[in-house]
Design an enzyme around this catalytic site. Sequence first.
Site, short mmCIF file in Angstrom:
data_model
loop_
_atom_site.label_atom_id
_atom_site.label_comp_id
_atom_site.label_asym_id
_atom_site.label_seq_id
_atom_site.Cartn_x
_atom_site.Cartn_y
_atom_site.Cartn_z
N CYS A 22 0.74 -1.35 -0.04
CA CYS A 22 0.16 0.67 -0.25
C CYS A 22 0.68 1.15 -0.12
O CYS A 22 2.53 1.19 0.32
CB CYS A 22 -0.89 -0.19 1.49
SG CYS A 22 -1.18 -1.35 1.53
N ARG A 28 2.68 1.02 -7.17
CA ARG A 28 2.59 0.21 -6.50
C ARG A 28 1.81 -0.53 -6.58
O ARG A 28 1.63 -1.82 -5.82
CB ARG A 28 3.15 0.85 -5.13
CG ARG A 28 4.04 1.62 -4.58
CD ARG A 28 4.76 2.18 -3.37
NE ARG A 28 4.08 1.37 -2.38
CZ ARG A 28 5.16 1.68 -1.13
NH1 ARG A 28 5.94 2.15 -1.04
NH2 ARG A 28 5.08 0.92 0.08
N TRP A 73 -3.41 -2.33 -1.38
CA TRP A 73 -3.50 -2.90 -2.67
C TRP A 73 -4.33 -4.06 -1.17
O TRP A 73 -3.63 -4.75 -0.09
CB TRP A 73 -1.98 -3.61 -2.75
CG TRP A 73 -1.40 -4.76 -3.17
CD1 TRP A 73 -1.67 -6.29 -2.68
CD2 TRP A 73 -1.73 -5.39 -4.60
NE1 TRP A 73 -1.12 -6.94 -3.54
CE2 TRP A 73 -1.06 -6.53 -4.75
CE3 TRP A 73 -2.39 -4.06 -6.10
CZ2 TRP A 73 -1.32 -7.56 -6.43
CZ3 TRP A 73 -2.29 -5.53 -6.90
CH2 TRP A 73 -2.34 -6.32 -6.90
N ASN A 100 -0.47 -0.47 6.54
CA ASN A 100 0.61 -0.59 5.11
C ASN A 100 0.94 -2.49 5.80
O ASN A 100 1.26 -2.72 7.00
CB ASN A 100 1.77 -0.18 5.22
CG ASN A 100 1.88 -0.82 3.95
OD1 ASN A 100 1.12 -1.73 3.06
ND2 ASN A 100 3.14 -0.14 3.14
N GLY A 101 0.47 -3.21 5.94
CA GLY A 101 1.26 -5.15 6.35
C GLY A 101 -0.11 -5.77 6.70
O GLY A 101 -1.34 -5.12 5.34
N GLU A 147 11.47 -22.65 -15.79
CA GLU A 147 11.48 -21.43 -15.80
C GLU A 147 12.39 -20.73 -15.73
O GLU A 147 12.10 -19.67 -16.41
CB GLU A 147 11.06 -21.68 -14.58
CG GLU A 147 10.78 -20.08 -13.64
CD GLU A 147 9.52 -19.02 -13.93
OE1 GLU A 147 8.79 -19.33 -15.06
OE2 GLU A 147 9.32 -18.27 -13.77
N LYS A 156 11.89 -17.17 -18.17
CA LYS A 156 13.13 -15.69 -17.63
C LYS A 156 13.50 -15.60 -19.01
O LYS A 156 13.77 -13.76 -19.32
CB LYS A 156 13.55 -15.71 -16.56
CG LYS A 156 12.58 -16.00 -15.43
CD LYS A 156 12.16 -14.84 -14.69
CE LYS A 156 10.66 -14.36 -15.52
NZ LYS A 156 9.37 -15.10 -15.62
N GLU A 198 12.25 -14.59 -22.74
CA GLU A 198 10.89 -13.28 -22.51
C GLU A 198 11.77 -12.03 -22.58
O GLU A 198 10.87 -10.91 -21.92
CB GLU A 198 10.02 -14.12 -21.23
CG GLU A 198 10.48 -13.65 -20.34
CD GLU A 198 9.20 -13.67 -19.64
OE1 GLU A 198 7.49 -13.23 -19.95
OE2 GLU A 198 8.93 -14.56 -18.27
N HIS A 235 17.89 -39.23 -25.76
CA HIS A 235 16.70 -39.35 -26.73
C HIS A 235 16.56 -38.01 -27.68
O HIS A 235 15.28 -37.77 -28.01
CB HIS A 235 15.24 -38.98 -26.20
CG HIS A 235 15.46 -40.17 -25.04
ND1 HIS A 235 15.42 -41.88 -25.02
CD2 HIS A 235 15.55 -39.94 -24.19
CE1 HIS A 235 15.33 -42.26 -24.36
NE2 HIS A 235 15.18 -41.64 -23.09
N LYS A 245 1.92 -7.93 -19.03
CA LYS A 245 1.73 -8.34 -18.15
C LYS A 245 0.60 -9.47 -17.11
O LYS A 245 0.39 -10.47 -17.20
CB LYS A 245 1.44 -7.36 -16.72
CG LYS A 245 2.29 -7.96 -15.62
CD LYS A 245 3.35 -8.95 -15.05
CE LYS A 245 2.97 -9.37 -14.11
NZ LYS A 245 4.44 -10.31 -13.63
C1 AGP Z 1 5.70 -15.27 -16.83
O1 AGP Z 1 7.29 -14.35 -16.65
C2 AGP Z 1 4.79 -14.77 -17.54
N1 AGP Z 1 4.59 -13.15 -17.13
C3 AGP Z 1 3.22 -14.92 -18.38
O2 AGP Z 1 4.53 -16.93 -18.57
C4 AGP Z 1 2.63 -15.49 -16.47
O3 AGP Z 1 3.18 -15.68 -15.92
C5 AGP Z 1 1.08 -15.68 -17.80
O4 AGP Z 1 0.62 -15.29 -18.64
C6 AGP Z 1 0.55 -15.75 -15.94
O5 AGP Z 1 0.18 -14.91 -16.08
P1 AGP Z 1 -0.73 -15.17 -14.69
O6 AGP Z 1 -0.09 -15.72 -13.83
O7 AGP Z 1 -1.22 -13.63 -14.58
O8 AGP Z 1 -2.00 -16.45 -14.71
#
Ligand code: AGP
Length: 613
Positions: free
Chosen positions: A2, A27, A74, A100-101, A486, A490, A493, A509, A608
Amino acid sequence: MCGIVGYIGEQDSTPIILKGLKRLEYRGYDSAGVAVLENSHIEIRRDAGKLSHLEALVHDTPLHGKIGIGHTRWATHGEPNARNAHPHIGSTGEFVVVHNGIVENYLALREELAAEGTEFHSDTDSETIVHLVEKFYAAGSNLAEAVRQTLRRLKGAHGIVVMSSREPDKIVAARMGNAGGVVIGLGEGENFVASDLPAILEHTRRVMFLESHQMAIVSKESVEVTDLDGNPVKLPVQTISWDPVAAEKGEYRHFMQKEIHEQVRSLTDTLAGRVDFDEGKVILHELNLDAEQAKKIKRIIITACGTAAHAGMVGKILIERIARIPVEVAIASEFRYADPLVDEDTVVLAISQSGETADTLAAMEEGRQKGARLWSIVNAIGSQAMRIADGCISMQTGPEIGVASTKAFTAPLIDLYLLAVYLGDLRGTLEAGERFRLVQDLMAVPALVGECLSREPQVKALARKFMNMEHMLYLGRGINNPIAYEGALKLKEISYIHAEGYPAGEMKHGPIALIDRDMPVVALAPDDPWYDKMISQIEQALARGGAVIAVATDGDNRIPDLTENILWVPKVPWLLSPVITIIPLQLFAYHIASLRGLDVDQPRNLAKSVTVE
Ligand code: AGP
């Protein structure tokens, strides 16, 4: 987290507070409010949604006063709406607080206060604070002492600011633990309080940062800092040279780097209120589950996208190993069209940072229509994936701004571990001693993540060495196989390097044909049950001329003989190793992309939250 802004001086506080809150918008928040002291009376305006809603409300019903406090919320407890927005006012209308918390013991405090006749007007944990201040003030304490007594009753981490018409010449700010900062801005004949620098830098660059268990009594002419026993504390006055925008990221170049470093706190927050370390027990009230219902669960289908799906893959191993329930992981964009075999003994568990991902929401709907119990693990409070679930575990990491998910990956790993222990306990498949040990193992995790973060310089050096590669292979086995996926995601992307995660055992394989000097291999080889297999994997990659970057556990004496490119991590029980092994890979990807001068926080083509199919 927050946002908090407070003002006391000779100017009208309303515009100062609203503008300060706007500076804290980065934030992330879902509601906002402001309270001012006008003619010794507290006026409040609050609304859900963006600050523009609050600004419109203030425009239609103005409020003015030379002392005021404001907040962007938040939500962690209670829907994001006007009723739950801060500031929260007490029963007498003479005290108001912003917070906040997380008040971890708020349920007990609410019961105690309600039993004494206090009426609550919100669903928040924060409202308990203002009623406690009011109670102690009525018992004879002054405002500062009433706040101190209140803080002694609160469990968890807090930043709070309190204002009262009973003492209209001051605002009281305090900090407990690490729930975001409390900064005091020093002006001429006026003073400021905020949760973060950007809110006040245009007014003053002379600031003091409250430490944990400290309180500031702020009038327009003076600031008195004490500890929680009322003993005076001398805080250094610092002069900030940052520009306001830069300060939003603090000392970090990008939000992604800031969020990687926030994981010590976000993991602490996601544990908050869910673990009794003394008893060695996990309680997940949010699932509204009893032992009988838990025993009826025949299987769990975890459905998610991207990074969230990788967390689900770790969750499968945790829940099957600890709770002995069959788990499958279904990529949401597939699950939604798979006409899945689901019934009332199935749990469909969705994982989503945004809670608005179209594929994940559609998968949840598919599960619902087939009669499954619907759970979710979500970060964005009030999002659809939170609202439509029968039970939702909040990640509680605070908003994640960087498109590449980091803290919203490690938080669900812990939440899934908690879920596994909770289900095992309820179903009786986890004996008490084992349960106690599994819970104790959690305690050290935030600090171990901090240890990984402290090694950032070494990671950056390796990133510099490999930043111009065009391809990279990430290999892992067992519980670290999803970390290979993962880690590769990272990198690809945010740096646009072609990176592929693979189960290490699959290399022979076919994919091993890929390995040559231009195909470096990142091998996840921590001290876990698959270690020996990974050593031979590393040897196979080296035999084909591939450079190897190994994630290895401190003290390992075999891997240094195989490669000089090592990302060292502290030892951790293997069920928790993914939370640790992903940290250097997050930093590795971040620094490569940053060194390549790319837009780390807003990578090309990405959003996002993918709210469309
Ligand atoms: C991960 O770094 C990406 N931004 C993307 O794979 C993300 O995890 C995916 O779109 C799922 O998003 P969500 O967790 O908001 O559902």
